[in-house]
Scaffold this motif. Structure first.
Motif, mmCIF file in Angstrom:
data_model
loop_
_atom_site.group_PDB
_atom_site.id
_atom_site.type_symbol
_atom_site.label_atom_id
_atom_site.label_comp_id
_atom_site.label_asym_id
_atom_site.label_seq_id
_atom_site.Cartn_x
_atom_site.Cartn_y
_atom_site.Cartn_z
ATOM 1 N N LEU A 151 0.869 -1.179 0.000
ATOM 2 C CA LEU A 151 0.000 0.000 0.000
ATOM 3 C C LEU A 151 0.904 1.226 0.000
ATOM 4 C CD1 LEU A 151 -3.067 0.753 2.264
ATOM 5 C CD2 LEU A 151 -1.170 2.373 2.159
ATOM 6 N N VAL A 152 0.536 2.216 -0.819
ATOM 7 C CA VAL A 152 1.245 3.494 -0.856
ATOM 8 C C VAL A 152 0.194 4.597 -0.967
ATOM 9 C CG1 VAL A 152 2.795 4.994 -2.156
ATOM 10 C CG2 VAL A 152 3.341 2.570 -1.898
ATOM 11 N N ALA A 153 0.358 5.636 -0.152
ATOM 12 C CA ALA A 153 -0.536 6.788 -0.236
ATOM 13 C C ALA A 153 0.287 8.045 0.028
ATOM 14 C CB ALA A 153 -1.665 6.670 0.791
ATOM 15 N N GLY A 154 0.158 9.041 -0.851
ATOM 16 C CA GLY A 154 0.945 10.245 -0.623
ATOM 17 C C GLY A 154 0.801 11.276 -1.714
ATOM 18 N N ASN A 155 1.573 12.326 -1.565
ATOM 19 C CA ASN A 155 1.610 13.402 -2.554
ATOM 20 C C ASN A 155 2.730 13.090 -3.534
ATOM 21 O OD1 ASN A 155 1.327 15.796 -3.933
ATOM 22 N ND2 ASN A 155 2.396 17.026 -2.394
ATOM 23 N N LEU A 156 2.396 12.360 -4.575
ATOM 24 C CA LEU A 156 3.388 11.837 -5.509
ATOM 25 C C LEU A 156 3.027 12.208 -6.942
ATOM 26 C CD1 LEU A 156 3.525 8.227 -3.996
ATOM 27 C CD2 LEU A 156 5.173 10.053 -3.569
ATOM 28 N N ILE A 212 -1.305 -3.014 -15.295
ATOM 29 C CA ILE A 212 -0.448 -1.906 -14.892
ATOM 30 C C ILE A 212 0.703 -2.444 -14.052
ATOM 31 C CG2 ILE A 212 -1.819 -1.408 -12.816
ATOM 32 C CD1 ILE A 212 -1.209 1.591 -13.310
ATOM 33 N N TYR A 213 1.875 -1.815 -14.212
ATOM 34 C CA TYR A 213 3.043 -2.145 -13.386
ATOM 35 C C TYR A 213 3.552 -0.845 -12.793
ATOM 36 C CZ TYR A 213 7.415 -4.385 -11.946
ATOM 37 O OH TYR A 213 8.463 -4.895 -11.213
ATOM 38 N N MET A 214 3.676 -0.805 -11.456
ATOM 39 C CA MET A 214 4.023 0.435 -10.773
ATOM 40 C C MET A 214 5.272 0.255 -9.914
ATOM 41 S SD MET A 214 0.143 1.462 -9.551
ATOM 42 C CE MET A 214 -0.198 -0.220 -8.985
ATOM 43 N N ILE A 215 6.055 1.300 -9.873
ATOM 44 C CA ILE A 215 7.211 1.405 -8.986
ATOM 45 C C ILE A 215 7.059 2.679 -8.174
ATOM 46 C CG2 ILE A 215 9.697 1.848 -8.904
ATOM 47 C CD1 ILE A 215 9.971 0.099 -11.413
ATOM 48 N N VAL A 216 7.301 2.592 -6.873
ATOM 49 C CA VAL A 216 7.258 3.766 -6.011
ATOM 50 C C VAL A 216 8.607 3.894 -5.320
ATOM 51 C CG1 VAL A 216 6.152 4.911 -4.064
ATOM 52 C CG2 VAL A 216 4.786 3.519 -5.634
ATOM 53 N N ALA A 217 9.211 5.074 -5.387
ATOM 54 C CA ALA A 217 10.510 5.318 -4.756
ATOM 55 C C ALA A 217 10.306 6.027 -3.423
ATOM 56 C CB ALA A 217 11.387 6.172 -5.674
ATOM 57 N N VAL A 218 10.893 5.457 -2.351
ATOM 58 C CA VAL A 218 10.801 6.062 -1.018
ATOM 59 C C VAL A 218 12.203 6.196 -0.433
ATOM 60 C CG1 VAL A 218 8.493 5.151 -0.618
ATOM 61 C CG2 VAL A 218 10.461 3.839 0.149
ATOM 62 N N ASP A 219 12.394 7.198 0.426
ATOM 63 C CA ASP A 219 13.713 7.457 0.997
ATOM 64 C C ASP A 219 14.034 6.550 2.178
ATOM 65 O OD1 ASP A 219 14.312 9.442 -0.811
ATOM 66 O OD2 ASP A 219 13.572 11.063 0.453
ATOM 67 N N ASP A 220 13.022 6.125 2.920
ATOM 68 C CA ASP A 220 13.241 5.321 4.121
ATOM 69 C C ASP A 220 12.845 3.874 3.843
ATOM 70 O OD1 ASP A 220 13.828 7.597 6.061
ATOM 71 O OD2 ASP A 220 11.870 8.188 5.288
ATOM 72 N N GLU A 265 8.334 11.594 -5.256
ATOM 73 C CA GLU A 265 8.038 12.954 -4.823
ATOM 74 C C GLU A 265 8.346 13.921 -5.974
ATOM 75 O OE1 GLU A 265 9.068 13.799 -0.487
ATOM 76 O OE2 GLU A 265 10.317 12.063 -0.931
ATOM 77 N N PRO A 266 7.647 15.044 -6.021
ATOM 78 C CA PRO A 266 7.743 15.934 -7.191
ATOM 79 C C PRO A 266 9.160 16.362 -7.567
ATOM 80 C CG PRO A 266 5.873 16.564 -5.837
ATOM 81 C CD PRO A 266 6.593 15.496 -5.076
ATOM 82 N N HIS A 267 10.046 16.620 -6.593
ATOM 83 C CA HIS A 267 11.359 17.167 -6.931
ATOM 84 C C HIS A 267 12.290 16.151 -7.580
ATOM 85 C CE1 HIS A 267 11.850 15.512 -2.855
ATOM 86 N NE2 HIS A 267 13.116 15.322 -3.170
ATOM 87 N N ASN A 268 11.908 14.867 -7.606
ATOM 88 C CA ASN A 268 12.751 13.843 -8.227
ATOM 89 C C ASN A 268 12.166 13.282 -9.520
ATOM 90 O OD1 ASN A 268 15.016 13.643 -6.414
ATOM 91 N ND2 ASN A 268 13.630 12.716 -4.912
ATOM 92 N N VAL A 273 16.418 4.008 -7.940
ATOM 93 C CA VAL A 273 15.499 4.494 -8.977
ATOM 94 C C VAL A 273 16.057 5.741 -9.662
ATOM 95 C CG1 VAL A 273 13.205 5.449 -9.457
ATOM 96 C CG2 VAL A 273 13.442 3.532 -7.870
ATOM 97 N N PHE A 274 16.508 6.705 -8.879
ATOM 98 C CA PHE A 274 16.861 8.012 -9.429
ATOM 99 C C PHE A 274 18.257 7.995 -10.036
ATOM 100 C CE2 PHE A 274 14.163 9.519 -5.660
ATOM 101 C CZ PHE A 274 12.997 9.330 -6.379
ATOM 102 N N ALA A 275 18.362 8.561 -11.248
ATOM 103 C CA ALA A 275 19.671 8.628 -11.903
ATOM 104 C C ALA A 275 19.684 9.770 -12.916
ATOM 105 C CB ALA A 275 19.994 7.313 -12.598
#
Length: 879
Positions: A192-197, A252-260, A219-222, A279-281
């Motif tokens: 489960l993921v819920a947020g401002n993404l 659908i196939y989804m990936i969610v990037a989280v810092d923690d 998150e928006p800045h990435n 994820v980020f590069a």
């Protein structure tokens, strides 16, 4: 057993679940103070001998419980710290449980928690029980339906497994979404993921013509750093179709990037949760290594859709069934897309450095353990990396076509099932109509087998005879071992470097330049006819089995193999063996107060690699990389860390001084002012150029410092920037301070890049590094609750800075202990990973060993020690 510590769980005690779950509907009401979870499941009894339903649950507040909508009285069930027991449960019934949980306070990062204000989950291995009461075990599979309700402004994105089937807005400013995953799965794959993404979106059309929506949420800045991950996903989908005939199965196939995040990533069905570092590069923020790692891990988690999700493991003892198999698949993916020899070298280097050490530790265990206290401690190099090597044995023995046949049968038989390693072995054997039963010993026995080879040559009969024997040292689960099935790939080289055709005595097969021998007994002899001269054997080509190979090569023979072996891996390995012989001699000279010196032949061999422009640039870079101090310590026990550091620095510096002109010429020839590219050739050129710079940095001259500063200033990519800074960080000079400050000021708003800044300083060889690390822990960007920060600073110091970690006064060990005890209260999983550098204390000389043991005793005596840390520490002390 110490009071409050967990009991040992044994594979032999496995029993099937007493109830099946026919369906599961979850409803989450996400709040700012707490989250309410409604769990409605239909249970069907499968074991007629019991009427008690046992559910797992931890750190839950039970609000209500009902069977077929009848609310139960307190005497009809029992709640404990670990679960819920219901008596006289019907043969078939709907069970409704309402609980409350507190994600905002969850620092363990297991179950449902918050990361940067967003909700996310991590349920493998046993995190689901921190969400609701449930039979949280991998052999209980069902169809999940998930409804999520949350504030629409704070959490505009609501995600779960499967396909989105409904969504809507409520009158109070909240909204909801309902997801259905049509494929039965165990609870550990729930997400489960819920947020401002925000998300980037693409599409992939499968071989059969289905269009799949691909989304990466962040998150928006990435949002501008996801292109490489998306392209990696599409490459993985295409590769799996071509190599194994496996298509994706949802819309659908989804990936969610989280810092923690405690791990690298998690393969939850259709909704992968990733550590953001994977994820980020972008060229400015990610190194070549980061690019390859992202592609590999994206592939790994996607490949789990079949090897882990559609076919899962029956119990956690079978963990390598999904992880070892999928690591093998992601290794093959990387090898097919880039340089196969380089991928093989890097995989084996990791295996030898980390997994072989684990095999020689108190925590040694088979790739299928027979027992555990805390399952999180068995997400190990053995389960993953050695597990992949054991899967590779099948391909080596059966060939690529035979391996594919075995995989096809495995999926045909077990799609939708939770199975065991025996099931995988049986599919491979049955598909190829061969007996592979002896491979089971690799699953059941710990330790690294030792293979000793000797060669006899009879010039009169032109017969070459190889004598092979195998042994395996005692490990905690067994003191004596049954013989393994060990494939030995080999070739024989003539004095001019050509391959001698191999004609095995007694075989009618045509002669070949290379073949695979099956070592199945403690001792075996293989003879070859028509060998015109005494050959130099090329043994264990492509590292055909995860063993320690012993053959009494002379230095001249190793240099010969470095120059002539047709197997790229063995050319590299010959150089590593030559270096190890040199280190062993130098350690002996140092202990005898003899002057240190390098033999001309050794230096010439290194020079030949450095200047041979016919060699692949990436392979030259690998060949010029000396064995690490950890590698040297593993084969020179009891280890003296200070002596090992001294001799390795001597070799590094002497080569730099002697071959300075060659290093400078090579460095200059590889300069590239073009656009940054991540193809194999471009990455190989950067790798070799930066290896040359690292050698030159050993000269400690102002001109080289200036060269590093120039590369740092001119670099158009993080690979070259970090390489220059890596040299400066070991030199006490004004340029070092200025460059580190510039890096900080430029990247202080990018948390992942700042992890590199922390790591660089933690690995410095300069005096007072430990004190500087302690100061960095007070930096406003360091957070003990964030696993990436802990790994970057504390992990880098304790695992990649042997000089200071093994300080003679024991201060490095004491520092680690203090960190482990602090982490123990915050995140036991990370604490148990951090404590492992103390585990092999018996491998060191008496003084460091005593200091390490003292710290282990201190940790063990700590009040409130978590099961995760207790298991590691207690086994380390008991060995």
């Amino acid at each position: 057993m110490r009071e409050g510590q967990p009991s040992t769980i044994y594979l032999r005690d496995y029993t099937p679940p007493t109830y099946d779950v026919l369906s599961l509907e979850l409803s989450f009401d996400l709040g700012e103070d707490y989250t309410r979870v409604n769990n409605e499941a239909v249970y069907q009894r499968r074991d007629p001998s019991t009427t008690t339903l046992e559910l797992m649950g931890e750190q839950l507040v039970l609000i209500s419980i009902a069977i077929n909508d009848r609310v139960l009285a307190p005497h009809e069930y029992v709640v404990s710290d670990t679960g819920l027991s219901l008596f006289n449960f019907p043969e078939r019934a709907k069970l409704t449980i309402v609980t409350e949980i507190y994600p905002q306070k969850n620092t363990s990062l297991e179950g449902l928690y918050q990361s940067s204000g967003n909700f996310c989950t991590q349920c493998e291995a046993q995190g689901f029980r921190k969400i609701t009461y449930y039979p949280d075990r991998p052999d209980v599979m069902t169809v999940f339906t998930t409804r999520i309700t949350a504030d629409k402004v704070k959490y505009p994105v609501l995600l779960s497994n499967g396909n989105l089937v409904e969504q809507g807005t409520l009158a109070d400013g909240r909204h909801w979404a309902r997801w259905l995953d049509p494929f039965p799965k165990p609870s550990y794959l729930f997400a489960l993921v819920a947020g401002n993404l925000l998300h980037v979106e693409d599409h992939y059309t499968t071989t059969s013509g289905r269009v799949v929506v691909l989304r990466i949420y962040t998150e928006p800045h990435n949002i501008d750093k996801c292109d490489h991950a998306m392209q990696s996903l599409k490459r993985a989908m295409y590769w799996d179709e071509q190599r194994f005939g496996l298509e994706y199965d949802l819309d659908i196939y989804m990936i969610v990037a989280v810092d923690d995040f405690n791990m690298g990533a998690m393969e939850n069905k259709g909704l992968n949760v990733f550590n953001s570092k994977l994820v980020f590069a972008s060229p400015e923020t990610a190194t070549d290594f980061d690019y390859i790692s992202i592609e590999s891990v994206i592939g790994h988690e996607y490949f789990h859709n079949w090897t882990g999700n559609r076919v899962t493991c029956r119990d956690w003892f079978q963990l390598s069934l999904k992880e070892g198999l999928t690591v093998f698949r992601d290794q093959e993916f990387t090898a097919d897309l880039h340089s196969r020899p380089v991928e093989r070298i890097e995989s084996v280097r990791t295996l030898r450095t980390s997994q072989f050490a684990e095999d020689a530790s108190p925590m040694a265990h088979p790739i299928r353990p027979s027992s555990y206290m805390e399952i999180n401690n068995f997400y190990t190099m053995t389960v993953y990396e050695k597990g992949a090597e054991v899967v590779r044995l099948y391909q080596t023995l059966l060939g690529r076509e035979g391996f594919r046949k075995g995989m096809d049968l495995y999926f045909q038989r077990h799609d939708g099932q939770a199975v065991t390693t025996e099931d995988f072995l049986a599919a491979m054997a049955d598909a190829n109509q061969v007996n592979l039963s002896q491979l089971q010993h690799w699953y059941d026995q710990a330790g690294t087998p030792e293979v000793t080879v000797s060669l006899d040559y009879d010039a009169a009969t032109q017969t070459c005879t190889l004598h092979l024997s195998q042994t395996c040292p005692p490990t905690p689960e067994a003191s004596t071992k049954q013989a393994f099935l060990i494939p030995i790939e080999l070739g024989l080289l003539a004095s001019d470097g050509r391959e001698i055709p191999l004609q095995l005595q007694g075989s009618t097969a045509p002669a070949a330049n290379a073949m695979v021998l099956r070592l199945e007994q403690a001792h075996q002899v293989f003879s070859f006819n028509h060998v015109p001269e005494k050959p130099v054997p090329s043994l264990l080509r492509n590292f055909s089995a995860p063993v320690r190979l012993h053959f009494d090569y002379t230095e001249a023979e190793l240099i010969f193999l470095m120059r002539h072996d047709q197997d790229a891996f063995n050319r590299w390995d010959a150089g590593q063996r030559l270096a190890m012989l040199t280190f062993k001699r130098l350690l002996s000279d140092l202990s005898s107060d003899e002057p240190l010196g390098l033999e001309h032949e050794f230096v010439s061999a290194w020079q030949a690699v450095l200047t041979d422009e016919s060699l692949d640039v990436a392979l030259r870079a690998e060949a010029l990389t000396l064995p690490s101090e950890a590698d040297i310590a593993e084969v020179n026990r009891p280890a003296d860390p200070s002596a090992i550091h001294t001799v390795r620095e001597f070799v590094h510096t002497t080569l730099a001084k002697t071959l300075r002109l060659d290093f400078e010429a090579c460095y200059a020839s590889l300069q590239d002012h073009g656009t940054y590219q991540i193809d194999a050739v471009s990455m190989g050129r950067r790798r070799l150029r930066n290896i040359c710079l690292a050698y030159l940095g050993r000269l400690r001259e102002s001109s080289i410092n200036s060269l590093c500063v120039k590369q740092y200033a001119d670099a158009n990519n993080m690979t070259d920037s970090l390489a220059a800074l890596s040299v400066l960080v070991d030199i006490d000079c004004p340029e070092r301070t200025k460059a580190l400050q510039h890096f900080h000021d430029r990247w202080q708003n990018d948390t992942l890049v700042m992890d590199k800044w922390f790591s660089l300083q933690a690995t410095s060889s300069l005096p007072n590094t430990l004190e500087h690390v302690k100061q960095l822990m007070q930096h406003h960007l360091f957070d003990m609750r964030n696993p990436n920060k802990v790994r970057a600073l504390i992990g880098s110091f304790t695992q990649r800075n042997p000089l200071h970690f093994h300080a003679p006064d024991g201060s490095g060990y004491q520092f680690l202990t203090e960190c482990v005890l602090e982490l123990n209260a915050l995140n036991p999983q990370i604490a148990s990973r951090m404590v492992r550098p103390l585990m092999n204390w018996r491998h060191y000389e008496s003084k460091p060993a005593a200091f390490m043991r003292e710290q282990l005793e201190r940790i063990k005596a700590h009040e409130g020690l978590s099961p995760d840390v207790f298991e590691i520490v207690s086994k380390s002390l008991a060995a």
